[in-house]
Write a protein that holds these residues in place. Structure first.
Motif, PDB file in Angstrom:
ATOM      1  N   PHE A 174     -65.372   6.531  20.277  1.00 57.44           N
ATOM      2  CA  PHE A 174     -65.727   7.457  21.352  1.00 57.44           C
ATOM      3  C   PHE A 174     -65.148   8.843  21.072  1.00 57.44           C
ATOM      4  CE2 PHE A 174     -66.112   3.439  23.829  1.00 57.44           C
ATOM      5  CZ  PHE A 174     -67.419   3.610  24.261  1.00 57.44           C
ATOM      6  N   MET A 175     -63.885   8.896  20.652  1.00 56.94           N
ATOM      7  CA  MET A 175     -63.234  10.185  20.427  1.00 56.94           C
ATOM      8  C   MET A 175     -63.839  10.934  19.246  1.00 56.94           C
ATOM      9  SD  MET A 175     -59.183   9.663  21.283  1.00 56.94           S
ATOM     10  CE  MET A 175     -58.883   8.413  20.039  1.00 56.94           C
ATOM     11  N   ALA A 176     -64.275  10.196  18.225  1.00 56.92           N
ATOM     12  CA  ALA A 176     -64.800  10.832  17.018  1.00 56.92           C
ATOM     13  C   ALA A 176     -66.143  11.500  17.248  1.00 56.92           C
ATOM     14  CB  ALA A 176     -64.917   9.813  15.891  1.00 56.92           C
ATOM     15  N   PHE A 177     -66.952  10.928  18.137  1.00 53.60           N
ATOM     16  CA  PHE A 177     -68.322  11.416  18.294  1.00 53.60           C
ATOM     17  C   PHE A 177     -68.593  12.077  19.651  1.00 53.60           C
ATOM     18  CE2 PHE A 177     -68.525   8.112  15.060  1.00 53.60           C
ATOM     19  CZ  PHE A 177     -69.291   8.728  14.075  1.00 53.60           C
ATOM     20  N   ASP A 178     -67.586  12.190  20.495  1.00 51.50           N
ATOM     21  CA  ASP A 178     -67.767  12.790  21.815  1.00 51.50           C
ATOM     22  C   ASP A 178     -66.542  13.638  22.146  1.00 51.50           C
ATOM     23  OD1 ASP A 178     -68.127  13.453  24.485  1.00 51.50           O
ATOM     24  OD2 ASP A 178     -68.758  11.435  25.095  1.00 51.50           O
ATOM     25  N   GLU A 179     -66.711  14.966  22.162  1.00 54.16           N
ATOM     26  CA  GLU A 179     -65.589  15.867  22.424  1.00 54.16           C
ATOM     27  C   GLU A 179     -65.014  15.671  23.816  1.00 54.16           C
ATOM     28  OE1 GLU A 179     -66.607  19.886  21.628  1.00 54.16           O
ATOM     29  OE2 GLU A 179     -66.898  19.591  19.467  1.00 54.16           O
ATOM     30  N   ASP A 180     -65.849  15.315  24.784  1.00 51.08           N
ATOM     31  CA  ASP A 180     -65.350  15.058  26.137  1.00 51.08           C
ATOM     32  C   ASP A 180     -64.415  13.857  26.154  1.00 51.08           C
ATOM     33  OD1 ASP A 180     -66.747  17.194  27.155  1.00 51.08           O
ATOM     34  OD2 ASP A 180     -68.424  16.010  27.895  1.00 51.08           O
TER      35      ASP A 180
ATOM     36  N   THR B 256     -52.643  16.294  13.877  1.00 51.22           N
ATOM     37  CA  THR B 256     -53.301  16.475  12.587  1.00 51.22           C
ATOM     38  C   THR B 256     -53.768  15.140  12.017  1.00 51.22           C
ATOM     39  OG1 THR B 256     -51.997  18.463  12.082  1.00 51.22           O
ATOM     40  CG2 THR B 256     -53.002  17.310  10.222  1.00 51.22           C
ATOM     41  N   GLU B 257     -52.925  14.129  12.138  1.00 51.85           N
ATOM     42  CA  GLU B 257     -53.273  12.796  11.650  1.00 51.85           C
ATOM     43  C   GLU B 257     -54.440  12.220  12.442  1.00 51.85           C
ATOM     44  OE1 GLU B 257     -53.352   9.183   9.624  1.00 51.85           O
ATOM     45  OE2 GLU B 257     -52.577  11.170   9.111  1.00 51.85           O
ATOM     46  N   LEU B 258     -54.444  12.439  13.752  1.00 54.43           N
ATOM     47  CA  LEU B 258     -55.543  11.947  14.575  1.00 54.43           C
ATOM     48  C   LEU B 258     -56.862  12.574  14.141  1.00 54.43           C
ATOM     49  CD1 LEU B 258     -56.771  10.461  17.006  1.00 54.43           C
ATOM     50  CD2 LEU B 258     -56.141  12.443  18.414  1.00 54.43           C
ATOM     51  N   HIS B 259     -56.871  13.886  13.964  1.00 55.67           N
ATOM     52  CA  HIS B 259     -58.110  14.561  13.561  1.00 55.67           C
ATOM     53  C   HIS B 259     -58.559  14.111  12.165  1.00 55.67           C
ATOM     54  CE1 HIS B 259     -58.679  17.165  17.009  1.00 55.67           C
ATOM     55  NE2 HIS B 259     -57.386  17.451  16.987  1.00 55.67           N
ATOM     56  N   ARG B 260     -57.609  13.797  11.297  1.00 51.55           N
ATOM     57  CA  ARG B 260     -57.975  13.270   9.984  1.00 51.55           C
ATOM     58  C   ARG B 260     -58.646  11.907  10.129  1.00 51.55           C
ATOM     59  NH1 ARG B 260     -56.953   9.634   6.640  1.00 51.55           N
ATOM     60  NH2 ARG B 260     -55.365   8.706   7.993  1.00 51.55           N
ATOM     61  N   GLU B 261     -58.079  11.064  10.999  1.00 48.22           N
ATOM     62  CA  GLU B 261     -58.640   9.740  11.219  1.00 48.22           C
ATOM     63  C   GLU B 261     -60.047   9.832  11.822  1.00 48.22           C
ATOM     64  OE1 GLU B 261     -55.905   7.756  13.743  1.00 48.22           O
ATOM     65  OE2 GLU B 261     -54.421   7.402  12.171  1.00 48.22           O
TER      66      GLU B 261
ATOM     67  N   GLU C  27     -62.182  12.290  11.565  1.00 48.06           N
ATOM     68  CA  GLU C  27     -63.103  12.791  10.550  1.00 48.06           C
ATOM     69  C   GLU C  27     -63.524  11.663   9.614  1.00 48.06           C
ATOM     70  OE1 GLU C  27     -65.657  15.029   8.477  1.00 48.06           O
ATOM     71  OE2 GLU C  27     -64.649  15.579  10.343  1.00 48.06           O
ATOM     72  N   GLU C  28     -62.583  10.790   9.301  1.00 44.27           N
ATOM     73  CA  GLU C  28     -62.898   9.635   8.444  1.00 44.27           C
ATOM     74  C   GLU C  28     -63.882   8.701   9.145  1.00 44.27           C
ATOM     75  OE1 GLU C  28     -59.879   6.428   7.537  1.00 44.27           O
ATOM     76  OE2 GLU C  28     -59.956   7.423   5.582  1.00 44.27           O
ATOM     77  N   VAL C  29     -63.709   8.531  10.454  1.00 43.99           N
ATOM     78  CA  VAL C  29     -64.637   7.693  11.229  1.00 43.99           C
ATOM     79  C   VAL C  29     -66.039   8.290  11.183  1.00 43.99           C
ATOM     80  CG1 VAL C  29     -65.211   6.833  13.536  1.00 43.99           C
ATOM     81  CG2 VAL C  29     -62.835   6.803  12.746  1.00 43.99           C
ATOM     82  N   ARG C  30     -66.135   9.594  11.339  1.00 39.08           N
ATOM     83  CA  ARG C  30     -67.446  10.257  11.314  1.00 39.08           C
ATOM     84  C   ARG C  30     -68.103  10.132   9.949  1.00 39.08           C
ATOM     85  NH1 ARG C  30     -64.714  13.835  14.987  1.00 39.08           N
ATOM     86  NH2 ARG C  30     -63.788  14.995  13.252  1.00 39.08           N
ATOM     87  N   GLU C  31     -67.306  10.200   8.882  1.00 41.77           N
ATOM     88  CA  GLU C  31     -67.860  10.145   7.531  1.00 41.77           C
ATOM     89  C   GLU C  31     -68.412   8.762   7.187  1.00 41.77           C
ATOM     90  OE1 GLU C  31     -64.800  11.422   4.921  1.00 41.77           O
ATOM     91  OE2 GLU C  31     -65.021  13.559   5.408  1.00 41.77           O
ATOM     92  N   ARG C  32     -67.682   7.703   7.558  1.00 42.34           N
ATOM     93  CA  ARG C  32     -68.118   6.368   7.150  1.00 42.34           C
ATOM     94  C   ARG C  32     -68.893   5.635   8.247  1.00 42.34           C
ATOM     95  NH1 ARG C  32     -62.135   3.555   6.614  1.00 42.34           N
ATOM     96  NH2 ARG C  32     -61.653   3.411   8.835  1.00 42.34           N
ATOM     97  N   GLY C  33     -68.818   6.125   9.489  1.00 45.30           N
ATOM     98  CA  GLY C  33     -69.602   5.538  10.571  1.00 45.30           C
ATOM     99  C   GLY C  33     -68.945   4.379  11.289  1.00 45.30           C
ATOM    100  N   TRP C  34     -67.705   4.058  10.976  1.00 48.50           N
ATOM    101  CA  TRP C  34     -66.979   2.987  11.660  1.00 48.50           C
ATOM    102  C   TRP C  34     -65.482   3.258  11.584  1.00 48.50           C
ATOM    103  CZ3 TRP C  34     -63.784   0.223   8.314  1.00 48.50           C
ATOM    104  CH2 TRP C  34     -64.108   0.276   6.953  1.00 48.50           C
ATOM    105  N   ALA C  35     -64.739   2.614  12.471  1.00 46.02           N
ATOM    106  CA  ALA C  35     -63.295   2.841  12.572  1.00 46.02           C
ATOM    107  C   ALA C  35     -62.527   1.550  12.335  1.00 46.02           C
ATOM    108  CB  ALA C  35     -62.949   3.389  13.953  1.00 46.02           C
TER     109      ALA C  35
END
Length: 255
Positions: A143-149, A169-174, A176-184
């Motif tokens: 939810f956090m990776a794909f929805d700014e709200d 910083t670590e959260l935003h890196r994580e 971004e990784e979720v967005r790149e591969r499509g899963w967490a």
């Protein structure tokens, strides 16, 4: 500003949201501490809910009244998401061997609305209606990776988890990784020894309508296993979106 009646309804929902399967009975002090509402407001709302049968008093504690069960059947019957997702959740459980569940976002939390338990002896046991934070666990990351709200809501509700610049910083890196591969994938974020894999179920406009997840003990669901099943979770989540009509079928030809 919301109309008075709307504010009262919202506060009544806050009171009812305090009750969970783990804590089905609460005292008036528990309700005040969980909602942060003034004592007079809580007393007035609780009194009204008692009159309407939405709360029941038992000695010095309260529980949710059985009247709410009247709404559960039409809620499930009227939800196209639940009707579509159920067989996919069960299939994901069967393919991965781990407990599978579907979550929807509610503010800074996620609510389990569909589940299928693993057949293993040692498993993750979730239950429909379970309310969990967004900022811990793979489903919350989706939810956090794909929805700014969702990201903003999680930050406001649990700032202590990401209080430092390094943590943010670590959260935003994580994410971004979720967005790149499509899963967490997360390890022990919510409970020691419990790992999870999740993927977003796209809705109209690309925002997550839900998150599909599996959870299991770290001895089985380690990083190597996550790399194997992550694409399966993502493909299943997208298949739900295709069946809902939110994603063109040609975009999920590999599902």
């Amino acid at each position: 500003m919301a109309e008075p009646g709307v504010r009262v309804l919202g506060r009544a929902c806050e009171v009812l949201d305090c009750f969970t399967e783990a804590e089905p009975r609460l005292g008036i002090g528990d309700i005040r501490s969980r909602t942060g509402l003034p004592a007079t407001t809580v007393a007035r709302i609780v009194s009204t809910l008692l009159q309407e049968g939405l709360l029941v008093r038992e000695e010095d504690s309260y529980r949710v009244g059985l009247r709410v069960l009247v709404w559960s059947a039409p809620a499930r019957s009227g939800s196209s998401l639940l009707g579509v997702a159920r067989p996919f959740v069960e299939q994901l459980r069967d393919v991965t061997g781990e407990s599978a569940g579907l979550y929807v976002r509610q503010g800074a939390t996620r609510v389990l609305v569909e589940s299928a338990s693993s057949y293993h002896s040692v498993i993750y046991r979730g239950y429909v209606g379970q309310v969990l934070p967004l900022d811990a666990g793979a489903a919350g990351k989706c939810f956090m990776a794909f929805d700014e709200d969702a990201l903003a809501a999680a930050g406001q509700a649990g700032p202590e988890r990401h209080a430092t610049a390094a943590a943010r910083t670590e959260l935003h890196r994580e994410l971004e990784e979720v967005r790149e591969r499509g899963w967490a994938y997360t390890e022990g974020e919510r409970e020691l020894g419990l790992n999870s894999v999740a993927a977003p179920v796209p809705g109209f406009g690309g925002l997550p309508q839900a998150a599909l997840a599996i959870g299991g003990p770290s001895v089985r669901l380690d990083r190597a296993e996550a790399d194997r099943v992550g694409p399966i979770v993502a493909a299943t989540a997208r298949a739900i979106a295709v069946r809902m009509g939110h994603v063109p079928a040609e975009e999920s030809a590999d599902v």
